[in-house]
Design a protein around this motif. Structure first.
Motif, short mmCIF file in Angstrom:
data_model
loop_
_atom_site.label_atom_id
_atom_site.label_comp_id
_atom_site.label_asym_id
_atom_site.label_seq_id
_atom_site.Cartn_x
_atom_site.Cartn_y
_atom_site.Cartn_z
N ASP A 147 16.24 -4.81 32.58
CA ASP A 147 16.18 -5.96 33.49
C ASP A 147 15.34 -7.09 32.90
N ASP A 148 15.08 -7.04 31.60
CA ASP A 148 14.32 -8.08 30.91
C ASP A 148 15.22 -8.89 30.00
N ALA A 149 14.66 -9.97 29.47
CA ALA A 149 15.37 -10.77 28.48
C ALA A 149 14.36 -11.25 27.43
N ILE A 196 20.68 -16.92 30.16
CA ILE A 196 20.80 -16.48 31.55
C ILE A 196 21.32 -17.65 32.37
N LEU A 211 21.63 -6.59 37.00
CA LEU A 211 20.61 -7.21 36.16
C LEU A 211 20.93 -7.03 34.68
N VAL A 255 24.20 -15.57 38.08
CA VAL A 255 23.31 -14.73 38.89
C VAL A 255 23.67 -14.86 40.36
N THR A 283 23.78 -9.62 33.85
CA THR A 283 23.52 -11.06 33.95
C THR A 283 22.22 -11.50 33.29
N VAL A 284 21.30 -10.56 33.04
CA VAL A 284 19.98 -10.92 32.51
C VAL A 284 19.74 -10.35 31.11
N GLY A 310 11.68 -9.02 34.48
CA GLY A 310 12.31 -9.01 35.78
C GLY A 310 11.45 -8.32 36.83
N ILE A 326 17.62 -17.98 40.71
CA ILE A 326 16.46 -17.47 39.98
C ILE A 326 15.19 -18.16 40.47
N TYR A 377 15.69 -12.38 40.91
CA TYR A 377 17.08 -12.79 40.94
C TYR A 377 17.71 -12.41 42.27
#
Length: 270
Positions: A124-126, A255, A43, A260, A46-47, A221, A169, A164
Motif C-alpha cells: 500500500d506504499d509508493a 498515482i 491499494l 483512486v 492504484t497506489v 499509506g 487522496i 485514499y
C-alpha cells in the motif's frame, strides 16, 4: 548490478506482524478476510504498482510473496494485476518464520557473484518514479564505501503519508528516516546478508548509511488494514490534495487521484 524488491502480499508468516494471533489459522483468517483483501487489492492496483510500472530505470525485479493457502480467486486476481508488470513474479510459501523465509527468498533470487541492491516494498506504499535510478546512482556515487564494506544502506527520508477513498487522496508531508519505503541496501558479492536481516528503523546500527533529503521520495499509506494501526497508532493529520497536489502525485508517483476515486466508489469498496 541486480536490483531486487521484496513485497509481502498478505503472507501468513510466523512473526513479522505487530498484531498477534494465537494460531496460524487465526492469522490466515485475519489476512484473508474478504473486506481486508479487497482494500489491499485496490491499494495495490492504484497506489503501489503504478509507480513501479513508471520507473525511469526498469531494470529491477519484484518478488511478491504470498501464502500457499491464498484462496484461488485471490491468486487469480493477483496474477491478472501483476501481468502488467513484467518485472514481477509471485513466490508462494507455506507459513514459516518471517525473516528466515524472506532472507532465503532474496538470496535465492540473486547471482551471488554479483553485487546486489535490495529494497522492501509494502503493498500500500509508493516510491518516486526515479527511485530505482537514484538507488543505482547512489551505489555508484559511493564506490569507495562499497569497496570497504559488505553492506551499505541508502535512505531517502522525505515523503508523505496518504489516505485514499471515494473523495480521492488526502496527504501530509513527513520526515521519516529509515522507514520501509525508499530505503535500499547494497550487498557485496558472495555476502549472505539481506535487507531482511535488519529491522528497517535500526539498520543504521549495523552498517554505514547514506541519507538523502530529496523531496517526495515515498508515500506511506494509512488505511483500515495497516498492521501498525491495529494497535492504536495515531491518525495522520492529512488534508485533501489540491489540484497542484494531485498533479504532483501523478507525476512523482504515477498515482492518479481520479483512478483512486473511481476504484473506491466501485461496488464492494471497503
Amino acid at each position: 548490478m541486480q536490483v531486487i524488491g521484496l513485497c509481502r502480499f498478505s503472507y501468513p508468516a510466523l512473526g513479522g506482524f505487530q498484531v498477534g494471533h494465537d494460531t496460524i489459522e487465526e492469522r490466515m483468517a485475519y489476512l484473508y478476510n474478504d473486506a481486508r483483501l479487497e482494500e489491499r487489492f485496490r491499494l495495490f492496483e492504484t497506489v503501489a504498482l503504478p509507480c513501479l510500472k513508471a520507473q525511469t530505470d526498469p531494470d529491477f525485479e519484484l518478488i511478491v510473496v504470498i501464502g500457499d493457502t491464498l484462496p484461488q480467486r485471490h491468486l487469480d486476481r493477483l496474477r491478472d494485476i501483476l501481468a502488467t508488470l513484467p518485472q514481477a513474479r509471485i513466490r508462494s510459501e507455506p507459513p514459516r518464520q518471517h525473516r528466515e523465509v524472506m532472507k532465503e527468498i532474496l538470496n535465492s533470487a540473486r547471482d551471488r557473484n554479483l553485487p546486489c541492491l535490495q529494497f522492501r516494498f509494502d503493498d500500500d506504499d509508493a516510491v518516486a518514479v526515479d527511485f530505482v535510478e537514484r538507488l543505482r546512482a547512489a551505489s555508484d556515487d559511493c564506490f569507495a564505501l562499497t569497496q570497504q564494506h559488505r553492506t551499505i544502506a541508502f535512505d531517502w527520508n522525505r515523503g508523505l503519508i496518504a489516505e485514499y477513498g471515494p473523495d480521492g487522496i488526502a496527504a501530509t508531508e513527513v520526515f521519516r528516516p529509515f522507514d520501509v519505503a525508499a530505503l535500499g541496501m547494497y550487498v557485496r558479492p558472495r555476502c549472505p546478508l539481506t535487507i531482511m536481516n535488519y529491522a528497517h528503523n535500526k539498520i543504521n546500527r549495523f552498517m554505514p548509511t547514506v541519507s538523502f533529503d530529496t523531496k517526495h521520495m515515498f508515500v506511506r499509506g494509512h488505511n483500515a488494514s495497516n498492521d501498525s494501526r491495529q494497535k492504536g497508532e495515531r491518525p495522520a493529520d492529512v488534508t485533501p490534495l489540491t489540484p497542484e497536489g494531485e498533479t504532483m502525485f501523478r507525476t512523482r508517483f504515477a498515482i492518479d487521484a481520479d483512478a483512486v476515486r473511481q476504484m473506491f466508489t466501485r461496488e464492494g469498496a471497503p
